[in-house]
Design an enzyme around this catalytic site. Sequence first.
Site, PDB file in Angstrom:
ATOM      1  CE  LYS A 102      -3.328   2.294   3.094  1.00  0.00           C
ATOM      2  NZ  LYS A 102      -4.107   2.151   4.347  1.00  0.00           N
ATOM      3  CB  THR A 368      -5.251   4.831  12.619  1.00  0.00           C
ATOM      4  OG1 THR A 368      -6.658   5.070  12.706  1.00  0.00           O
ATOM      5  CG2 THR A 368      -4.617   5.864  11.720  1.00  0.00           C
TER       6      THR A 368
HETATM    7  C1  LIG Z   1     -15.642  -1.647   9.338  1.00  0.00           C
HETATM    8  C2  LIG Z   1     -14.276  -1.744   9.952  1.00  0.00           C
HETATM    9  C3  LIG Z   1     -13.160  -1.576   9.139  1.00  0.00           C
HETATM   10  C4  LIG Z   1     -11.881  -1.640   9.709  1.00  0.00           C
HETATM   11  N1  LIG Z   1     -10.789  -1.400   8.923  1.00  0.00           N
HETATM   12  C5  LIG Z   1      -9.568  -1.370   9.477  1.00  0.00           C
HETATM   13  C6  LIG Z   1      -8.416  -1.112   8.707  1.00  0.00           C
HETATM   14  O1  LIG Z   1      -8.476  -0.931   7.486  1.00  0.00           O
HETATM   15  N2  LIG Z   1      -7.211  -1.094   9.318  1.00  0.00           N
HETATM   16  C7  LIG Z   1      -7.083  -1.305  10.666  1.00  0.00           C
HETATM   17  O2  LIG Z   1      -5.970  -1.232  11.190  1.00  0.00           O
HETATM   18  N3  LIG Z   1      -8.159  -1.622  11.413  1.00  0.00           N
HETATM   19  C8  LIG Z   1      -9.381  -1.646  10.858  1.00  0.00           C
HETATM   20  N4  LIG Z   1     -10.470  -1.945  11.630  1.00  0.00           N
HETATM   21  C9  LIG Z   1     -10.256  -2.314  13.032  1.00  0.00           C
HETATM   22  C10 LIG Z   1      -9.765  -3.741  13.118  1.00  0.00           C
HETATM   23  O3  LIG Z   1     -10.695  -4.599  12.488  1.00  0.00           O
HETATM   24  C11 LIG Z   1      -9.586  -4.147  14.581  1.00  0.00           C
HETATM   25  O4  LIG Z   1      -8.860  -3.152  15.243  1.00  0.00           O
HETATM   26  C12 LIG Z   1      -8.804  -5.429  14.686  1.00  0.00           C
HETATM   27  O5  LIG Z   1      -9.386  -6.429  13.910  1.00  0.00           O
HETATM   28  C13 LIG Z   1      -8.707  -5.887  16.120  1.00  0.00           C
HETATM   29  O6  LIG Z   1      -9.939  -6.360  16.584  1.00  0.00           O
HETATM   30  P1  LIG Z   1      -9.950  -7.015  18.031  1.00  0.00           P
HETATM   31  O7  LIG Z   1      -8.969  -8.101  18.057  1.00  0.00           O
HETATM   32  O8  LIG Z   1      -9.829  -5.926  19.034  1.00  0.00           O
HETATM   33  O9  LIG Z   1     -11.443  -7.574  18.156  1.00  0.00           O
HETATM   34  P2  LIG Z   1     -12.127  -8.860  17.485  1.00  0.00           P
HETATM   35  O10 LIG Z   1     -11.599  -9.174  16.143  1.00  0.00           O
HETATM   36  O11 LIG Z   1     -13.598  -8.618  17.609  1.00  0.00           O
HETATM   37  O12 LIG Z   1     -11.718 -10.068  18.440  1.00  0.00           O
HETATM   38  C14 LIG Z   1     -12.356 -10.283  19.667  1.00  0.00           C
HETATM   39  C15 LIG Z   1     -11.875 -11.590  20.241  1.00  0.00           C
HETATM   40  O13 LIG Z   1     -12.393 -11.702  21.562  1.00  0.00           O
HETATM   41  C16 LIG Z   1     -12.918 -13.002  21.731  1.00  0.00           C
HETATM   42  N5  LIG Z   1     -13.981 -12.946  22.735  1.00  0.00           N
HETATM   43  C17 LIG Z   1     -15.074 -12.169  22.728  1.00  0.00           C
HETATM   44  N6  LIG Z   1     -15.851 -12.457  23.795  1.00  0.00           N
HETATM   45  C18 LIG Z   1     -15.198 -13.424  24.478  1.00  0.00           C
HETATM   46  C19 LIG Z   1     -15.485 -14.152  25.662  1.00  0.00           C
HETATM   47  N7  LIG Z   1     -16.595 -13.942  26.341  1.00  0.00           N
HETATM   48  N8  LIG Z   1     -14.599 -15.076  26.074  1.00  0.00           N
HETATM   49  C20 LIG Z   1     -13.449 -15.307  25.386  1.00  0.00           C
HETATM   50  N9  LIG Z   1     -13.138 -14.660  24.259  1.00  0.00           N
HETATM   51  C21 LIG Z   1     -14.000 -13.728  23.802  1.00  0.00           C
HETATM   52  C22 LIG Z   1     -13.430 -13.417  20.368  1.00  0.00           C
HETATM   53  O14 LIG Z   1     -13.535 -14.822  20.266  1.00  0.00           O
HETATM   54  C23 LIG Z   1     -12.332 -12.827  19.471  1.00  0.00           C
HETATM   55  O15 LIG Z   1     -11.278 -13.757  19.387  1.00  0.00           O
HETATM   56  C24 LIG Z   1     -11.740  -1.905  11.082  1.00  0.00           C
HETATM   57  C25 LIG Z   1     -12.871  -2.113  11.885  1.00  0.00           C
HETATM   58  C26 LIG Z   1     -14.129  -2.025  11.334  1.00  0.00           C
HETATM   59  C27 LIG Z   1     -15.333  -2.212  12.217  1.00  0.00           C
END
Ligand SMILES: Cc1cc2nc3c(=O)[nH]c(=O)nc-3n(C[C@H](O)[C@H](O)[C@H](O)COP(=O)(O)OP(=O)(O)OC[C@H]3O[C@@H](n4cnc5c(N)ncnc54)[C@H](O)[C@@H]3O)c2cc1C
Length: 459
Positions: A102, A368
């Site tokens: 990118k 970000t």
């Molecule tokens: C529309 C959209 C577009 C995006 N685009 C970008 C981008 O281009 N670039 C970028 O850097 N970021 C982007 N993001 C953000 C990015 O997707 C997230 O920051 C990243 O995927 C991290 O997500 P996470 O791991 O915090 O949460 P999640 O992926 O939701 O993971 C949550 C985890 O917690 C676990 N969990 C939940 N509840 C429990 C429970 N009770 N017990 C045990 N485990 C549990 C689940 O099993 C899962 O493994 C975007 C977000 C959105 C919404």
Amino acid sequence: MDTATLFNRSAAESSRKTPVDHSLPAPVRRIVVVGGGTAGWMTALIFARALIERGVEITVVESPNVGIIGVGEGSTPWLRGFFDSLDIEEAEWMPPCHATYKCGITFDGWSTKPGFERYFHPFASMLDNLTMTQFVHNVDARVQGADVPAHPDRFFIATRLARGHLAPKPAENFPFDIWHGYHFDSVLLGQFLHRKALQRGVRYKTAHVTHANLDERGAIASVGTREGETIAADIFVDCSGFAGLLIDQALHTPFVSFAENLFNDAAIAIPTPLGAELPSETVSTAMRHGWAWKIPLTERYGNGYVYSTQSCSPDQAEQELRERLGLLDSDTPARHLKMKVGRVTRHWNQNCLAVGLSQGFIEPLEATALLFIQQTASAFVEFLERGDLGETAHEQFNVRVNEHFEGTRDYIVTHYKTNSRSDTEYWRACVGVTILALALAFPAGIVGTLRRWWRGEAQ
Ligand SMILES: Cc1cc2nc3c(=O)[nH]c(=O)nc-3n(C[C@H](O)[C@H](O)[C@H](O)COP(=O)(O)OP(=O)(O)OC[C@H]3O[C@@H](n4cnc5c(N)ncnc54)[C@H](O)[C@@H]3O)c2cc1C
């Protein structure tokens, strides 16, 4: 020196390996990361690099019932620092994650000003050092009213590369680094990081966390699972996504919403097949009620529409996106997502660290979010290494992370503030409300923000 040299140097420094030091605070022997999304595995790897050889046990606990968010396909150039710091080569991680290079982001239809209907945000490189100074100077002069060229297309190598669909990879003996970000399949990236973390000694447990048990000081003593287990640790990392299982549901950390400044609170994602060419940029196209992303991966395009539910319904948004993608009659499924935009007040609260969507989220216009993960986890390791876990350390840490969030929010708001569309209520409202938010920062502050952004400080 306000140039990309500084930018590149600071990026390289941030990716340097942590020196081995065995003076970790004694109370930290067990860390439990709740959540196995990108945040959980990136945090586990950053911690593993610094802590496992000092005898700290790191366990990721992931629910078998709750999936990951499964979007997030673009990065800033700082993701390169993450992989470099872990000694993971592009050749190892990019192919299994369907990743592409990118060079920056094209903003299409955000402005109605002649000559600026499409503009490109280039990632600055060492090679731009000479022209970068001139660019910032010209932007400054233009803000003061001088008629000098300040269109970024003339000043950055990344623009040329993206226009030519070229990868930012110079010949081996080329003396300058070309800085770049990545596109990737977020599910595959999660799987890659998972495998890597296990190889590096991180433990993994499948269990659904139902609650946290607090001690007499209000810190988390253990978490209980649906499977009947009680898991104790010294530090708990909340990577449970928007659910905020520990930081919100257990510790009730206040949340600061950014909804007054950033209206978008929902998104739709739809994949499409790749064409004959593989571009090296993200395209962000202004839509009636938000904007649409188009991200090239090696096997498909990722498309999505980030919009405000105050302005249109999910069905209307899907219709508009399908129309744009030529998928009105297609049964390609669309994924609808809600977004909670804002941040917690304390990312480190008691013995709980929130990383990823649980700590906050700013809409993905500049991709970000992974940078927040990287910086929050790395900063926490710094504090651990200093042996500093007291109240002052909490305060300093939270101020630092909050400043990062606020700086990024202002940077994203600037995109809306400077749009010149007036065809829908949504765009008119974007200009109106953000004037208040940026009254102090705009326009005098915008040059400073630009400088900091290109140096990587304002992200
Ligand atoms: C529309 C959209 C577009 C995006 N685009 C970008 C981008 O281009 N670039 C970028 O850097 N970021 C982007 N993001 C953000 C990015 O997707 C997230 O920051 C990243 O995927 C991290 O997500 P996470 O791991 O915090 O949460 P999640 O992926 O939701 O993971 C949550 C985890 O917690 C676990 N969990 C939940 N509840 C429990 C429970 N009770 N017990 C045990 N485990 C549990 C689940 O099993 C899962 O493994 C975007 C977000 C959105 C919404």
